[in-house]
Design an enzyme around this catalytic site. Structure first.
Site, PDB file in Angstrom:
ATOM      1  CB  SER A 114      -0.848   0.007   1.271  1.00 23.76           C
ATOM      2  OG  SER A 114      -1.403   1.289   1.480  1.00 23.76           O
ATOM      3  CB  SER A 115       0.508   4.622  -1.448  1.00 25.61           C
ATOM      4  OG  SER A 115      -0.805   4.862  -1.007  1.00 25.61           O
ATOM      5  CB  CYS A 116      -0.475   3.916   4.038  1.00 26.64           C
ATOM      6  SG  CYS A 116      -0.728   2.213   4.478  1.00 26.64           S
ATOM      7  CE1 TYR A 143      -3.749  -2.961   5.133  1.00 20.86           C
ATOM      8  CE2 TYR A 143      -2.980  -0.918   4.141  1.00 20.86           C
ATOM      9  CZ  TYR A 143      -3.516  -2.188   4.020  1.00 20.86           C
ATOM     10  OH  TYR A 143      -3.815  -2.672   2.769  1.00 20.86           O
ATOM     11  CE  LYS A 147      -1.341  -4.974   3.076  1.00 17.06           C
ATOM     12  NZ  LYS A 147      -1.548  -6.172   2.250  1.00 17.06           N
ATOM     13  CG  HIS A 186     -10.275   2.783   1.351  1.00 16.25           C
ATOM     14  ND1 HIS A 186     -10.433   1.414   1.318  1.00 16.25           N
ATOM     15  CD2 HIS A 186      -9.078   3.006   1.947  1.00 16.25           C
ATOM     16  CE1 HIS A 186      -9.372   0.842   1.867  1.00 16.25           C
ATOM     17  NE2 HIS A 186      -8.528   1.784   2.251  1.00 16.25           N
TER      18      HIS A 186
HETATM   19  O1  GFB Z   1      -9.753   6.780   1.726  1.00 17.19           O
HETATM   20  P1  GFB Z   1      -9.194   7.186   3.026  1.00 17.19           P
HETATM   21  O2  GFB Z   1      -9.849   6.634   4.238  1.00 17.19           O
HETATM   22  O3  GFB Z   1      -7.681   6.823   2.948  1.00 17.19           O
HETATM   23  O4  GFB Z   1      -9.287   8.798   3.167  1.00 17.19           O
HETATM   24  P2  GFB Z   1      -6.243   7.438   3.309  1.00 17.19           P
HETATM   25  C1  GFB Z   1      -8.748   9.664   2.229  1.00 17.19           C
HETATM   26  C2  GFB Z   1      -9.057  11.103   2.586  1.00 17.19           C
HETATM   27  O5  GFB Z   1     -10.455  11.323   2.386  1.00 17.19           O
HETATM   28  C3  GFB Z   1      -8.770  11.524   4.035  1.00 17.19           C
HETATM   29  C4  GFB Z   1     -11.005  12.000   3.498  1.00 17.19           C
HETATM   30  O6  GFB Z   1      -8.244  12.842   4.039  1.00 17.19           O
HETATM   31  C5  GFB Z   1     -10.161  11.513   4.676  1.00 17.19           C
HETATM   32  O7  GFB Z   1     -10.276  12.395   5.767  1.00 17.19           O
HETATM   33  N1  GFB Z   1     -12.436  11.681   3.594  1.00 17.19           N
HETATM   34  C6  GFB Z   1     -13.448  12.568   3.418  1.00 17.19           C
HETATM   35  C7  GFB Z   1     -12.989  10.494   3.900  1.00 17.19           C
HETATM   36  N2  GFB Z   1     -14.637  11.986   3.643  1.00 17.19           N
HETATM   37  C8  GFB Z   1     -14.386  10.696   3.931  1.00 17.19           C
HETATM   38  C9  GFB Z   1     -15.222   9.577   4.252  1.00 17.19           C
HETATM   39  O8  GFB Z   1     -16.432   9.670   4.316  1.00 17.19           O
HETATM   40  N3  GFB Z   1     -14.597   8.375   4.461  1.00 17.19           N
HETATM   41  C10 GFB Z   1     -13.230   8.245   4.384  1.00 17.19           C
HETATM   42  N4  GFB Z   1     -12.696   7.040   4.604  1.00 17.19           N
HETATM   43  N5  GFB Z   1     -12.418   9.300   4.129  1.00 17.19           N
HETATM   44  C11 GFB Z   1      -5.834   4.967   3.812  1.00 17.19           C
HETATM   45  C12 GFB Z   1      -5.227   4.116   4.874  1.00 17.19           C
HETATM   46  O9  GFB Z   1      -5.563   6.270   4.094  1.00 17.19           O
HETATM   47  O10 GFB Z   1      -5.261   4.694   2.565  1.00 17.19           O
HETATM   48  C13 GFB Z   1      -5.293   2.711   4.497  1.00 17.19           C
HETATM   49  O11 GFB Z   1      -5.859   4.388   6.107  1.00 17.19           O
HETATM   50  C14 GFB Z   1      -4.841   2.447   3.072  1.00 17.19           C
HETATM   51  O12 GFB Z   1      -4.514   2.019   5.377  1.00 17.19           O
HETATM   52  C15 GFB Z   1      -5.435   3.426   2.096  1.00 17.19           C
HETATM   53  O13 GFB Z   1      -3.455   2.500   2.995  1.00 17.19           O
HETATM   54  C16 GFB Z   1      -4.866   3.323   0.714  1.00 17.19           C
HETATM   55  O14 GFB Z   1      -5.582   7.687   2.010  1.00 17.19           O
HETATM   56  O15 GFB Z   1      -6.252   8.581   4.239  1.00 17.19           O
END
Ligand code: GFB
Length: 324
Positions: A114-116, A143, A147, A186
């Site tokens: 994952s990119s994280c 996570y 990874k 996500h």
């Molecule tokens: O997709 P997401 O949870 O992944 O969130 P990450 C991406 C961005 O979208 C963050 C915003 O800045 C969130 O605050 N966001 C806005 C939301 N509204 C929402 C919502 O309703 N739901 C969610 N989930 N986000 C993940 C990692 O990070 O990236 C995982 O936690 C994984 O481990 C994945 O690596 C690829 O990019 O922040």
């Protein structure tokens, strides 16, 4: 060193671990156009976190190739709220699947990262060499650590035993078969669902988490599955390899795009009590581009297809967290 290499999938037995998840199911669809035999194991039949049964299953089914797409995954809130699951389940899956694959003599293994895994403040766009150069983003470090351990296992088996195990790092993925849980998904699935429900309810505003300023790069899962098959056939190296689209935009712009695709015409409100996560996460995908791979699905078209899939109800709407 590009890692260019050739491997013929013709006639091979390919085990897709995690075939019910968004990535695993896309990989199974993509492999249908290769002349190989795809193997899958139902979760009720085999718990991949348990090494002994996994070893027995692999010994009985004799795959030449393993694609390790089984993982506990979720968005920023799920990562934050379930650190034990994200760390321990993913480590257990990696130990079991990677060690058992070595034990039965699997020829090629592709591990999905994952990119994280990259530092929170990595140089952008993020090259593979940024790994372990700085602290991780706290919302997903559990996570990320799991990874990183998986990719290190692949490197270790390659170094100690010469196993041809490779690691692939996707950027943020979306598409068919995503998990639409309102809190644990996500951002693409979360917003598709929220805008759809707001459209039906004629709600005047939709809440988007965080400030809307973080930048994210999104890749359609069908493109990612295509990249995985491409790398199986064309890449062999102990260096992980990034797979991104180059489609970077702010979360606010992404939310507006999802609203347009869904046909929601109300306002956006930003809930700044929710975390933003890492400020920017754009992968440097020049190595896979240099090998000749390109993505095909434009963001708006991919989101339209994902929304159509959501309407058909083929995503996982209520699960607490996804794949395995
Ligand atoms: O997709 P997401 O949870 O992944 O969130 P990450 C991406 C961005 O979208 C963050 C915003 O800045 C969130 O605050 N966001 C806005 C939301 N509204 C929402 C919502 O309703 N739901 C969610 N989930 N986000 C993940 C990692 O990070 O990236 C995982 O936690 C994984 O481990 C994945 O690596 C690829 O990019 O922040």
């Amino acid at each position: 060193m590009t890692g260019a290499s050739t491997y013929d999938l013709t006639g091979k037995r390919v085990f897709v671990a995690g075939h019910r998840g968004m990535v695993g199911s896309a990989v199974v669809r993509r492999l249908a156009s290769e002349n190989c035999t795809v193997l899958t194991a139902d979760r009720r039949e085999l718990d991949l976190t348990k090494e002994e049964p996994t070893l027995r299953w692999l010994a009985a089914n004799r795959p030449d190739v393993v694609i390790h797409a089984a993982a506990k995954v979720g968005g920023i809130a799920a990562n934050n709220n379930f650190p034990v699951d994200f760390l321990c389940d993913n480590l257990a899956l990696e130990l079991s699947v990677i060690r058992a694959s070595h034990a039965v003599g699997v020829r090629r293994l592709l591990f999905l990262g994952s990119s994280c895994i990259y530092p929170k403040h990595a140089k952008q766009p993020i090259a593979e060499s940024e790994l372990l150069t700085g602290p991780l983003e706290p919302t997903n470090e559990w996570y990320a650590i799991a990874k990183i351990a998986g990719l290190k296992m692949c490197q270790a088996f390659r170094r100690q035993y010469g196993d041809d195990f490779i690691s692939v790092m996707p950027t943020n993925l979306y598409g068919r078969g995503d998990n639409y849980h309102p809190d644990h998904s996500h951002v693409p699935a979360a917003l598709i669902r929220r805008f759809h429900e707001a459209k039906l309810a004629k709600a005047p505003t939709v809440t988007v988490w965080g400030t809307g300023t973080p930048l994210r790069e999104f890749l359609n899962v069908e493109d990612f599955a295509d990249a995985c098959v491409f790398l199986l056939k064309n890449y062999s190296s102990d260096l992980p390899i990034n797979v991104g689209s180059g489609d970077e935009l702010s979360i606010a712009d992404f939310a507006r795009t999802v609203a347009e695709v869904v046909g929601y015409q109300g306002e956006l409100a930003f809930d700044t009590s929710k975390p933003d996560g890492t400020p920017r996460k754009l992968l440097d995908s020049s190595r896979i581009r240099g090998l000749g791979w390109r993505p095909n699905v434009a963001l708006r078209a991919g989101l339209a297809a994902a929304y159509a899939d959501f309407l058909k109800g083929s995503g996982r709407h209520l699960e607490v967290s996804a794949t395995r």
